[in-house]
Write a protein that holds these residues in place. Structure first.
Motif, PDB file in Angstrom:
ATOM      1  N   GLN A  58      39.668  42.354  42.929  1.00 12.19           N
ATOM      2  CA  GLN A  58      40.300  43.171  41.875  1.00 12.19           C
ATOM      3  C   GLN A  58      40.912  42.223  40.859  1.00 12.19           C
ATOM      4  OE1 GLN A  58      43.014  45.494  44.145  1.00 12.19           O
ATOM      5  NE2 GLN A  58      41.731  46.927  44.608  1.00 12.19           N
ATOM      6  N   GLN A  84      39.942  41.544  36.776  1.00  7.98           N
ATOM      7  CA  GLN A  84      41.029  41.830  35.769  1.00  7.98           C
ATOM      8  C   GLN A  84      41.066  40.232  34.926  1.00  7.98           C
ATOM      9  OE1 GLN A  84      43.998  43.073  38.120  1.00  7.98           O
ATOM     10  NE2 GLN A  84      43.263  45.230  38.300  1.00  7.98           N
ATOM     11  N   ARG A  85      40.761  39.203  35.539  1.00 10.16           N
ATOM     12  CA  ARG A  85      41.493  37.922  35.239  1.00 10.16           C
ATOM     13  C   ARG A  85      40.378  37.189  34.563  1.00 10.16           C
ATOM     14  NH1 ARG A  85      44.366  34.989  32.827  1.00 10.16           N
ATOM     15  NH2 ARG A  85      46.069  33.848  33.553  1.00 10.16           N
TER      16      ARG A  85
END
Length: 468
Positions: free
Chosen positions: A344, A348-349
């Motif tokens: 996850q 996102q990063r």
């Protein structure tokens, strides 16, 4: 070119010097080193690029192929931990009781609830037991109960990876990880007595070892072999040989032959060494809801753990960092939950492309872990412009100066690089420093049965990136 406008002359200089038009080709020095090592170019995956996110690479060779990164996978684990938990994150080892203390006697059980501290070394265990005594407890009428429920992990055979169960690097995670599950033997020559004095840390209840071994002359050589050690009986280690006086003082860390019993024996041994009395036994168990917390010992901060993981490639500490990502109140941490959080976070990063790596245990001590050179380079670029960049870079070995690169031949101070080494893997990943002040990310991973022969080629790549 918006990123070039942002970074100005350093970017333009990089375009001129780096030769992006020939980005796909390996440097000639690297190709020559591979040829001398009789390694095919397809054994190597490489990315060399400016540290600026989105900057085109100077070199890109098999960059999208998933490969086994060995310990360079620790870069994923350590940056994720810094980014998600912060450099000041700590782990707590709690001491609880379920009965009053009268005249120095705890009238019930003492509970040690492990919080997953990756660095609960002998000195910290000593301090914890001293703090228990500072509560006025000199005798425990019940048991000492070791609570490991913070982690929910399947049984792990320490010899499964490479048949070396006594090697400390094969130690498995433990919610109460004492001294990395390792016992450390020390040998100190006493020429006058003709023996070497043997010590062991931490003290382990029930373990008896020879306190001396005979001294011998000659060169130091393979001193471990000359000891003719026998660890078949976990409670009775034996040294049937001798110790070369020329070796001076040496230490020999070894994983305890019964890893599941290490914490129990260390807790009891340390309590007894400090003069504490125990009417019951040391056993595993759960802390009851009515038990009250009396004290808690905090670990060193996460940033120090990250430094140990990357500088010295500590595998069990890396696994504890990964599990820390899944630690939530009331629910034990598992590797599955930790890997899900990494996936996850990656989306996102870092983004969906390149895809998230298969981190396995987060340490790189795996035959199944996979990441592409492009993905690892992208992570290093994102880390470079993050607030955690100073902590991450400072944790990496400095070429020719410290950590796993202390004896490197690539040149002093040219780079901060994480190393990786398995039977069929050699890898480097991190940052290269150029004389003009520019920094590059460099990822080089060799997967081949003769991977060890690739070290000169990897050194040549670092030197090329630092000077061209």
């Amino acid at each position: 070119m918006t990123w070039c406008r942002r970074w100005g002359w350093a970017c333009l200089l990089g375009m001129l010097v780096g030769g992006w038009a020939q980005a796909s080709g390996l440097p000639a020095d690297v190709q020559a080193a591979l040829q001398r090592a009789q390694l095919p170019p397809d054994a190597l995956a490489v990315v060399v690029a400016p540290a600026v996110p989105g900057a085109p690479p100077w070199v890109s060779h098999r960059a999208g192929e998933p490969v086994n990164p060995a310990s360079t996978m620790k870069l994923v684990t350590t940056f994720a931990a810094l980014d998600l938990l912060g450099p000041a994150h700590v782990w707590r080892t709690a001491v609880l009781t379920d009965a009053p203390v009268q005249d120095g006697v705890l009238q019930g059980h003492l509970y040690l609830k492990g919080g997953g501290d990756p660095k609960l070394v002998s000195e910290k265990l000593w301090l914890l037991m001293r703090r228990v005594q500072a509560l006025g407890i000199t005798r425990i009428a019940g048991d000492i109960v070791v609570d490991r429920s913070t982690f929910d992990l399947p049984p792990i055979d320490p010899g499964a990876f490479d048949g070396e169960p006594l090697r400390p690097y094969n130690a498995a995670p433990d919610a109460l990880l004492v001294n990395f599950k390792s016992q450390v033997f020390t040998f100190v020559p006493d020429a006058g007595a003709g023996v070497a004095r043997v010590g062991m840390e931490p003290p382990l209840a029930g373990v008896q070892w020879p306190i001396t071994v005979p001294l011998t002359g000659g060169a130091c050589g393979d001193w471990r072999a000359s000891l003719r050690a026998d660890f078949a009986d976990p409670l009775r280690p034996r040294f049937g040989g001798s110790y070369p006086a020329a070796c001076g003082e040496r230490s020999w860390p070894l994983a305890h032959p019964e890893p599941s019993a290490m914490a129990l024996r260390a807790v009891q041994g340390m309590w007894q060494a400090l003069g504490g009395r125990l009417d019951g036994q040391v056993r595993e168990g759960l802390t009851p809801p009515q038990a009250q917390e009396r004290i808690a010992l905090e670990s060193v901060p996460l940033t120090e753990v990250v430094r140990d993981v990357n500088k010295f490639s500590n595998n069990v500490m890396a696994q504890h960092l990964l599990l820390a990502l899944a630690q939530t109140p009331g629910r034990p941490a598992t590797f599955d939950a930790a890997r899900e959080r990494i996936a996850q976070w990656w989306g996102q990063r870092i983004g969906p492309v390149p895809p998230a790596p298969l981190v396995d245990n987060g340490a790189g001590l795996s035959r199944d872990a996979r990441i592409s050179a492009d993905a690892l380079a992208r992570l290093l670029q994102v880390a470079y412009v993050s607030p955690m960049m100073p902590e991450l870079m400072a944790s990496l070995p400095v070429s020719g100066m410290d950590g796993t690169l202390r004896r490197s031949a690539m040149g002093e101070g040219l780079a901060h690089l994480k190393t990786g080494s398995l039977r069929d893997v050699q890898a480097l990943a991190g940052y290269v420093h150029r004389p003009d002040g520019q920094r590059l990310v460099l990822v080089a991973i060799v997967n081949h049965p003769n991977a060890r022969a690739a070290r000169p080629a990897l050194d040549a790549l670092v030197q090329w990136a630092a000077s061209r």
